[in-house]
Design a protein around this motif. Structure first.
Motif, mmCIF file in Angstrom:
data_model
loop_
_atom_site.group_PDB
_atom_site.id
_atom_site.type_symbol
_atom_site.label_atom_id
_atom_site.label_comp_id
_atom_site.label_asym_id
_atom_site.label_seq_id
_atom_site.Cartn_x
_atom_site.Cartn_y
_atom_site.Cartn_z
ATOM 1 N N GLY A 166 0.821 -1.208 0.000
ATOM 2 C CA GLY A 166 0.000 0.000 0.000
ATOM 3 C C GLY A 166 0.854 1.257 0.000
ATOM 4 O O GLY A 166 0.547 2.231 -0.701
ATOM 5 N N TRP A 167 1.936 1.242 0.752
ATOM 6 C CA TRP A 167 2.824 2.400 0.772
ATOM 7 C C TRP A 167 3.514 2.586 -0.570
ATOM 8 O O TRP A 167 3.824 3.723 -0.963
ATOM 9 N N GLN A 168 3.770 1.499 -1.294
ATOM 10 C CA GLN A 168 4.348 1.647 -2.630
ATOM 11 C C GLN A 168 3.405 2.435 -3.537
ATOM 12 O O GLN A 168 3.841 3.289 -4.306
ATOM 13 N N VAL A 169 2.120 2.143 -3.429
ATOM 14 C CA VAL A 169 1.129 2.869 -4.228
ATOM 15 C C VAL A 169 1.051 4.331 -3.792
ATOM 16 O O VAL A 169 1.112 5.253 -4.621
ATOM 17 N N LEU A 172 3.813 6.799 -4.815
ATOM 18 C CA LEU A 172 3.793 7.252 -6.205
ATOM 19 C C LEU A 172 2.618 8.182 -6.488
ATOM 20 O O LEU A 172 2.772 9.186 -7.187
ATOM 21 N N LEU A 173 1.446 7.849 -5.957
ATOM 22 C CA LEU A 173 0.243 8.604 -6.300
ATOM 23 C C LEU A 173 0.032 9.828 -5.422
ATOM 24 O O LEU A 173 -0.496 10.847 -5.882
ATOM 25 N N THR A 174 0.380 9.721 -4.139
ATOM 26 C CA THR A 174 0.236 10.861 -3.225
ATOM 27 C C THR A 174 1.523 11.012 -2.415
ATOM 28 O O THR A 174 1.546 10.752 -1.210
ATOM 29 N N ASP A 179 5.748 10.501 3.395
ATOM 30 C CA ASP A 179 7.066 10.820 3.942
ATOM 31 C C ASP A 179 7.671 9.576 4.585
ATOM 32 O O ASP A 179 6.975 8.832 5.280
ATOM 33 N N PRO A 180 8.958 9.292 4.351
ATOM 34 C CA PRO A 180 9.567 8.093 4.938
ATOM 35 C C PRO A 180 9.382 7.988 6.447
ATOM 36 O O PRO A 180 9.166 6.890 6.966
ATOM 37 N N ALA A 181 9.449 9.111 7.146
ATOM 38 C CA ALA A 181 9.274 9.074 8.595
ATOM 39 C C ALA A 181 7.867 8.611 8.966
ATOM 40 O O ALA A 181 7.681 7.891 9.958
ATOM 41 N N VAL A 182 6.883 9.002 8.172
ATOM 42 C CA VAL A 182 5.504 8.574 8.420
ATOM 43 C C VAL A 182 5.370 7.076 8.156
ATOM 44 O O VAL A 182 4.724 6.346 8.923
ATOM 45 N N GLN A 183 5.969 6.608 7.089
ATOM 46 C CA GLN A 183 5.921 5.181 6.788
ATOM 47 C C GLN A 183 6.506 4.357 7.932
ATOM 48 O O GLN A 183 5.906 3.367 8.378
ATOM 49 N N VAL A 184 7.676 4.749 8.384
ATOM 50 C CA VAL A 184 8.342 4.011 9.463
ATOM 51 C C VAL A 184 7.534 4.090 10.750
ATOM 52 O O VAL A 184 7.401 3.100 11.478
ATOM 53 N N ALA A 185 6.973 5.267 11.047
ATOM 54 C CA ALA A 185 6.185 5.426 12.269
ATOM 55 C C ALA A 185 4.961 4.513 12.250
ATOM 56 O O ALA A 185 4.626 3.890 13.278
#
Length: 201
Positions: A166-169, A172-174, A179-185
């Motif tokens: 989902g983060w891959q999508v 790219l789209l939004t 932000d990488p920090a948001v993904q990791v959090a």
């Protein structure tokens, strides 16, 4: 004497050139001529190795999958349980430009796999191998006491894969929301929640 051609090496060079061209220009704008230029080959040379752009996209996707697995193996080599699980997930998340470019190959392959014989099965096989590996790490983390959730291990692995892809999508789209920090959090919050009583700490 004519120079001997290493066909395996040349095939890999074409795949890498395809990956770079598609990541830079997008799938629709990528042509066999542009790929040949990127690889430094004559335009007709690609036809000796691949039958069209669809086959090249599938090969580029497989190359991305292989690259990801190589990184995963490298970063988890000396890790165990929850530490290995976190590191494994980080290598799939689009946390840097290199992994974001990989996502640019993965997304159009998903679209192509819906209508091309054999490609959906290939993708399912790749996801099955990741699921199996994730389940193994989840079992380790559970044995270590870092996971105490009653959820079945396979369900946890499935939820992780849904989050990671989902983060891959979204990246790219939004991109502003990815932000990488948001993904990791968010990943950390999910993994920490697998020990709801905090008994691991």
């Amino acid at each position: 004497m004519p120079r001997r051609v290493d066909h395996a090496t040349r095939r890999l060079e074409i795949i890498r050139a395809t990956w770079r061209t598609m990541a830079r220009e997008g799938v629709e704008a990528t042509t066999l001529r542009k790929i040949a230029e990127e690889a430094g080959f004559a335009n007709g040379a690609i036809g000796h190795y691949f039958h069209g752009k669809d086959e090249l996209l599938a090969a580029a996707y497989t190359h991305v999958f292989t690259r990801t697995n190589e990184r995963i193996a490298a970063v988890t080599h000396n890790l165990h349980g929850m530490a290995a699980l976190r590191a494994y997930c980080h290598e799939i998340l689009p946390l840097d430009e290199d992994r974001l470019l990989e996502a640019r190959i993965v997304l159009p392959f998903w679209q192509q796999a819906l209508t091309r014989d054999g490609q959906q099965e290939m993708y399912e096989g790749h996801m099955a191998s990741w699921t199996q590996e994730l389940v193994g790490l989840i079992e380790q983390a559970r044995t270590d006491g870092a996971i105490t959730s009653a959820q079945p291990d396979a369900d946890i692995a499935g939820q992780l894969l849904a989050m990671l892809t989902g983060w891959q999508v979204l990246a790219l789209l939004t991109p502003a929301s990815a932000d990488p920090a948001v993904q990791v959090a968010q990943l950390d919050a999910y993994l920490d929640g697998l020990d709801p009583a905090g008994r691991a700490g």
